[in-house]
Design a protein around this motif. Structure first.
Motif, PDB file in Angstrom:
ATOM      1  N   MET A  47       1.695  22.022  -5.822  1.00  0.00           N
ATOM      2  CA  MET A  47       3.067  21.152  -4.804  1.00  0.00           C
ATOM      3  C   MET A  47       2.804  22.176  -3.885  1.00  0.00           C
ATOM      4  SD  MET A  47       7.001  21.724  -5.900  1.00  0.00           S
ATOM      5  CE  MET A  47       7.437  23.493  -5.899  1.00  0.00           C
ATOM      6  N   SER A  48       2.911  22.028  -2.825  1.00  0.00           N
ATOM      7  CA  SER A  48       2.159  22.544  -1.589  1.00  0.00           C
ATOM      8  C   SER A  48       3.462  22.940  -1.218  1.00  0.00           C
ATOM      9  CB  SER A  48       2.007  20.783  -0.229  1.00  0.00           C
ATOM     10  OG  SER A  48       3.040  20.226   0.123  1.00  0.00           O
ATOM     11  N   PRO A  49       3.643  24.025  -0.316  1.00  0.00           N
ATOM     12  CA  PRO A  49       4.722  24.095   0.366  1.00  0.00           C
ATOM     13  C   PRO A  49       5.929  23.440   1.120  1.00  0.00           C
ATOM     14  CG  PRO A  49       2.785  25.754   1.005  1.00  0.00           C
ATOM     15  CD  PRO A  49       2.259  24.302   0.476  1.00  0.00           C
ATOM     16  N   HIS A  50       5.377  22.170   2.037  1.00  0.00           N
ATOM     17  CA  HIS A  50       6.680  21.781   2.469  1.00  0.00           C
ATOM     18  C   HIS A  50       7.543  20.965   1.396  1.00  0.00           C
ATOM     19  CE1 HIS A  50       3.846  18.318   1.909  1.00  0.00           C
ATOM     20  NE2 HIS A  50       3.884  17.924   2.357  1.00  0.00           N
ATOM     21  N   THR A  51       6.927  21.175   0.231  1.00  0.00           N
ATOM     22  CA  THR A  51       7.148  19.984  -0.648  1.00  0.00           C
ATOM     23  C   THR A  51       8.902  21.137  -0.982  1.00  0.00           C
ATOM     24  OG1 THR A  51       6.095  20.161  -2.440  1.00  0.00           O
ATOM     25  CG2 THR A  51       5.614  18.206  -1.181  1.00  0.00           C
ATOM     26  N   VAL A  52       8.639  21.724  -1.204  1.00  0.00           N
ATOM     27  CA  VAL A  52       9.523  22.544  -2.542  1.00  0.00           C
ATOM     28  C   VAL A  52      11.226  22.630  -1.381  1.00  0.00           C
ATOM     29  CG1 VAL A  52      10.795  25.373  -1.834  1.00  0.00           C
ATOM     30  CG2 VAL A  52       8.448  24.857  -2.304  1.00  0.00           C
ATOM     31  N   ALA A  53      10.810  22.608   0.059  1.00  0.00           N
ATOM     32  CA  ALA A  53      12.326  22.445   0.477  1.00  0.00           C
ATOM     33  C   ALA A  53      13.318  21.124   0.022  1.00  0.00           C
ATOM     34  CB  ALA A  53      12.228  22.554   1.565  1.00  0.00           C
ATOM     35  N   PRO A  54      12.485  20.056  -0.016  1.00  0.00           N
ATOM     36  CA  PRO A  54      13.173  18.735  -0.610  1.00  0.00           C
ATOM     37  C   PRO A  54      13.707  19.076  -2.064  1.00  0.00           C
ATOM     38  CG  PRO A  54      10.816  18.347  -0.553  1.00  0.00           C
ATOM     39  CD  PRO A  54      11.000  19.381   0.985  1.00  0.00           C
ATOM     40  N   LEU A  55      12.636  19.581  -3.073  1.00  0.00           N
ATOM     41  CA  LEU A  55      12.735  19.608  -4.383  1.00  0.00           C
ATOM     42  C   LEU A  55      13.993  20.829  -4.556  1.00  0.00           C
ATOM     43  CD1 LEU A  55      11.442  19.234  -7.047  1.00  0.00           C
ATOM     44  CD2 LEU A  55      10.755  22.009  -6.776  1.00  0.00           C
ATOM     45  N   LEU A  56      14.210  21.315  -3.580  1.00  0.00           N
ATOM     46  CA  LEU A  56      14.743  21.801  -3.942  1.00  0.00           C
ATOM     47  C   LEU A  56      16.707  21.712  -4.380  1.00  0.00           C
ATOM     48  CD1 LEU A  56      14.097  25.563  -2.053  1.00  0.00           C
ATOM     49  CD2 LEU A  56      14.596  24.832  -5.283  1.00  0.00           C
ATOM     50  N   LEU A  57      16.704  20.603  -2.782  1.00  0.00           N
ATOM     51  CA  LEU A  57      17.624  19.688  -2.268  1.00  0.00           C
ATOM     52  C   LEU A  57      18.471  19.461  -3.054  1.00  0.00           C
ATOM     53  CD1 LEU A  57      19.964  18.481  -0.561  1.00  0.00           C
ATOM     54  CD2 LEU A  57      18.183  16.917   1.106  1.00  0.00           C
ATOM     55  N   GLY A  58      17.156  18.386  -3.859  1.00  0.00           N
ATOM     56  CA  GLY A  58      17.682  17.200  -4.919  1.00  0.00           C
ATOM     57  C   GLY A  58      17.699  18.147  -5.983  1.00  0.00           C
ATOM     58  N   LEU A  59      17.795  19.614  -6.679  1.00  0.00           N
ATOM     59  CA  LEU A  59      17.928  19.521  -7.683  1.00  0.00           C
ATOM     60  C   LEU A  59      19.525  19.931  -7.559  1.00  0.00           C
ATOM     61  CD1 LEU A  59      14.718  22.394  -8.441  1.00  0.00           C
ATOM     62  CD2 LEU A  59      15.868  20.182  -9.844  1.00  0.00           C
ATOM     63  N   ALA A  60      19.644  20.435  -5.944  1.00  0.00           N
ATOM     64  CA  ALA A  60      21.421  20.686  -5.658  1.00  0.00           C
ATOM     65  C   ALA A  60      22.359  19.832  -6.105  1.00  0.00           C
ATOM     66  CB  ALA A  60      21.517  21.401  -4.379  1.00  0.00           C
ATOM     67  N   VAL A  61      20.907  18.613  -5.195  1.00  0.00           N
ATOM     68  CA  VAL A  61      22.061  16.833  -5.510  1.00  0.00           C
ATOM     69  C   VAL A  61      22.172  16.456  -7.258  1.00  0.00           C
ATOM     70  CG1 VAL A  61      22.596  14.529  -5.160  1.00  0.00           C
ATOM     71  CG2 VAL A  61      21.638  16.324  -3.501  1.00  0.00           C
ATOM     72  N   ILE A  62      21.369  16.855  -7.980  1.00  0.00           N
ATOM     73  CA  ILE A  62      21.044  16.785  -9.471  1.00  0.00           C
ATOM     74  C   ILE A  62      22.696  17.442  -9.470  1.00  0.00           C
ATOM     75  CG2 ILE A  62      19.676  16.876 -11.502  1.00  0.00           C
ATOM     76  CD1 ILE A  62      17.398  16.032  -9.761  1.00  0.00           C
ATOM     77  N   VAL A  63      22.586  18.427 -10.192  1.00  0.00           N
ATOM     78  CA  VAL A  63      23.379  20.030 -10.292  1.00  0.00           C
ATOM     79  C   VAL A  63      24.585  19.900 -10.286  1.00  0.00           C
ATOM     80  CG1 VAL A  63      24.214  22.108 -10.482  1.00  0.00           C
ATOM     81  CG2 VAL A  63      21.462  21.861 -10.631  1.00  0.00           C
ATOM     82  N   VAL A  64      25.247  19.017  -8.522  1.00  0.00           N
ATOM     83  CA  VAL A  64      26.348  19.289  -8.081  1.00  0.00           C
ATOM     84  C   VAL A  64      26.615  18.213  -9.069  1.00  0.00           C
ATOM     85  CG1 VAL A  64      27.732  18.155  -6.279  1.00  0.00           C
ATOM     86  CG2 VAL A  64      26.405  20.660  -6.965  1.00  0.00           C
ATOM     87  N   THR A  65      25.864  16.121  -8.446  1.00  0.00           N
ATOM     88  CA  THR A  65      26.502  15.355  -8.931  1.00  0.00           C
ATOM     89  C   THR A  65      27.008  15.481 -10.969  1.00  0.00           C
ATOM     90  OG1 THR A  65      24.740  14.726  -7.378  1.00  0.00           O
ATOM     91  CG2 THR A  65      25.685  12.518  -9.529  1.00  0.00           C
ATOM     92  N   ALA A  66      25.843  15.596 -11.425  1.00  0.00           N
ATOM     93  CA  ALA A  66      26.356  16.124 -12.942  1.00  0.00           C
ATOM     94  C   ALA A  66      27.127  16.271 -13.407  1.00  0.00           C
ATOM     95  CB  ALA A  66      25.307  16.364 -13.571  1.00  0.00           C
ATOM     96  N   TRP A  67      27.748  17.788 -13.011  1.00  0.00           N
ATOM     97  CA  TRP A  67      29.035  18.075 -12.713  1.00  0.00           C
ATOM     98  C   TRP A  67      29.773  17.827 -13.265  1.00  0.00           C
ATOM     99  CZ3 TRP A  67      32.340  20.299  -9.982  1.00  0.00           C
ATOM    100  CH2 TRP A  67      33.682  21.678 -10.545  1.00  0.00           C
ATOM    101  N   LEU A  68      30.036  16.744 -11.469  1.00  0.00           N
ATOM    102  CA  LEU A  68      30.908  16.072 -11.059  1.00  0.00           C
ATOM    103  C   LEU A  68      31.488  15.128 -12.567  1.00  0.00           C
ATOM    104  CD1 LEU A  68      31.012  15.929  -7.413  1.00  0.00           C
ATOM    105  CD2 LEU A  68      31.973  17.061  -8.882  1.00  0.00           C
ATOM    106  N   LEU A  69      30.442  14.275 -12.562  1.00  0.00           N
ATOM    107  CA  LEU A  69      30.802  12.847 -13.487  1.00  0.00           C
ATOM    108  C   LEU A  69      30.705  13.451 -14.690  1.00  0.00           C
ATOM    109  CD1 LEU A  69      27.932  10.582 -11.389  1.00  0.00           C
ATOM    110  CD2 LEU A  69      30.678  11.340 -10.959  1.00  0.00           C
ATOM    111  N   GLY A  70      29.705  14.230 -15.030  1.00  0.00           N
ATOM    112  CA  GLY A  70      30.357  15.014 -16.743  1.00  0.00           C
ATOM    113  C   GLY A  70      32.302  15.753 -16.477  1.00  0.00           C
ATOM    114  N   MET A  71      32.613  15.874 -15.646  1.00  0.00           N
ATOM    115  CA  MET A  71      33.902  16.781 -15.197  1.00  0.00           C
ATOM    116  C   MET A  71      35.214  15.664 -15.592  1.00  0.00           C
ATOM    117  SD  MET A  71      36.010  19.084 -13.313  1.00  0.00           S
ATOM    118  CE  MET A  71      35.342  18.354 -11.106  1.00  0.00           C
ATOM    119  N   LEU A  72      34.652  13.992 -14.309  1.00  0.00           N
ATOM    120  CA  LEU A  72      34.965  12.944 -14.646  1.00  0.00           C
ATOM    121  C   LEU A  72      35.516  12.360 -16.261  1.00  0.00           C
ATOM    122  CD1 LEU A  72      37.068  10.215 -13.158  1.00  0.00           C
ATOM    123  CD2 LEU A  72      34.522   9.797 -12.687  1.00  0.00           C
ATOM    124  N   ALA A  73      34.070  12.400 -16.757  1.00  0.00           N
ATOM    125  CA  ALA A  73      34.408  11.590 -18.194  1.00  0.00           C
ATOM    126  C   ALA A  73      34.923  12.229 -18.684  1.00  0.00           C
ATOM    127  CB  ALA A  73      32.340  11.713 -18.619  1.00  0.00           C
TER     128      ALA A  73
END
Length: 428
Positions: free
Chosen positions: A1-27
């Motif tokens: 994994m090259s250094p320039h992919t770290v930022a989009p990876l971390l952003l994607g992980l943040a979106v995934i975790v927050v989305t899962a938590w919100l929709l899990g709570m809604l469920a």
């Protein structure tokens, strides 16, 4: 994994975790298991909406291999935990009833799933026809043990006779399902060395007969109340990774090795590990790694391309899944003398698929047994069958019935077995 992919990876992980938590709570607010919302979140982050703009923006091609790797690690860790928590004492005092119900709840949906596969074989499978037929049988016969346990806890059924019986049946069914899936994986993914699968049985025997006693002795040397040393943690982590790699080398999926190592972990002498480490491992797995798996699965689901023919096939898949699982569990319950209402409750509970089904379907897609189109339909089936469990339970087994079964007056605080008939077999 090259250094320039770290930022989009971390952003994607943040979106995934927050989305899962919100929709899990809604469920949970809607009376559903959190896994329903988390799976839906994975689908919504996939190509279904806005012509695939969401995954193209959040999960560009260069970060997807890293996300897939995290998803694989999360699933292996989850399967290790499933094996670790597999409790053989669930069968104590009700082994005959649980065995019969489990077998019936496997055979009927497996047979109906195999017949459905013969109908869908023209456009459903991409690999070996026999593997496709067997896989569809397994996919229809799966019950999600951890999701079922959570539903029983939320509904106040975990300490009732029917709740204990359902957990025992799901535990036996899980073992049978993973064994059958291993056969499918060997048929479809053996590659150029199909003989390697022959090592599975001796490998499992070594884990249970050699590794388990060694780990028990290692844990026994450490003080129960003292600090948890790195030796125990390193031995457990290394064993998990090596076991997963071993079954992958044999032509199976790495999840089988993780599951087997979890089963092989000793129950005695590792109280410090269970009390201090496992809760954190389970939390990290649930909050971070499994949502990544849901996202990775959702990237392969495109509901926008489904036509009327596909929804007709979905209706048939749902009919087979619900009829097979409910009918098999109900029949097994009645054969062993369980009351009609409780047999119906067993059928409803055993129809829960959830995350376990998602893992099975992902393995099928990776092996080339499923097409992306059929994979999407089966994901919808897993969502619907899991969501309908709580709704049907409120109708068939209302709260007043739960209170009656838990009361000392009924004598149903635990499941009794008398000449092969359970304590639930009194006249309804």
């Amino acid at each position: 994994m090259s250094p320039h992919t770290v930022a989009p990876l971390l952003l994607g992980l943040a979106v995934i975790v927050v989305t899962a938590w919100l929709l899990g709570m809604l469920a949970r607010r809607l009376g559903q298991p959190a896994v329903i919302g988390e799976i839906v979140g994975g689908v919504l982050l996939g190509p279904t909406l806005f012509g695939g703009a969401i995954p193209r923006t959040l999960f560009p091609a260069e970060v997807r291999p890293s996300l897939t790797l995290l998803a694989d690690i999360g699933v292996c860790l989850f399967m290790f935990l499933i094996g670790l928590h597999l409790d053989h004492t669930l069968l104590r005092g009700q082994s005959r009833t649980a065995s019969v119900v489990s077998v019936c709840a496997m055979l009927l949906p497996f047979g109906l799933g195999a017949l459905l596969a013969l109908y869908l074989a023209g456009g459903g499978g991409t690999g070996d026809r026999v593997a496709f037929v067997l896989f569809m049988g397994v996919a229809m016969a799966v019950t999600a043990f951890p999701v079922l346990a959570r539903i029983l806890t939320d509904k106040g059924l975990i300490d009732t006779p029917i709740g204990g019986l359902a957990l025992a049946c799901a535990a036996v069914g899980d073992v049978l399902a993973w064994a059958l899936l291993a056969v499918v994986a060997a048929l479809a993914g053996g590659g150029g060395h199909p003989w390697r699968v022959l090592f599975v049985v001796p490998f499992a025997a070594v884990l249970l007969g050699v590794v388990r006693p060694l780990l028990a002795r290692l844990a026994a040397r450490r003080p129960v109340s003292g600090p948890l040393t790195g030796v125990v943690l390193v031995a457990g982590a290394a064993g998990l990774l090596l076991s997963a790699q071993a079954t992958s080398w044999m032509g199976l999926h790495a999840i089988f090795g993780a599951f087997l190592f979890g089963v092989a972990m000793p129950r005695e002498g590792v109280s410090a590990l269970r009390e201090r480490v496992l809760p954190w491992i389970e939390r990290i797995c649930a909050v971070m790694l499994l949502p990544v798996f849901f996202m990775a699965a959702g990237l392969k689901v495109d509901l926008s391309r489904l036509d009327t023919v596909a929804f007709g096939e979905l209706a048939l898949i749902l009919l087979v899944a619900v009829t097979g699982k409910f009918g098999g569990a109900y029949l097994g319950g009645r054969i062993t003398g369980v009351r009609p209402r409780h047999s119906a409750v067993l059928g409803i509970l055993m129809n829960t698929r959830g995350l376990t089904e998602l893992i099975v379907l992902t393995v099928g897609l990776e092996l080339g047994v499923l097409t992306p189109r059929l994979y999407s339909l089966m994901i919808l089936m897993a969502l619907v069958t899991t969501a309908m469990t709580g709704v049907l339970l409120r109708i068939v087994y209302p709260e007043r019935r739960v209170i009656e079964d838990r009361s000392p007056r009924t004598g149903a605080t635990r499941l009794h077995v008398n000449e092969g008939r359970s304590g639930l077999s009194d006249e309804y």
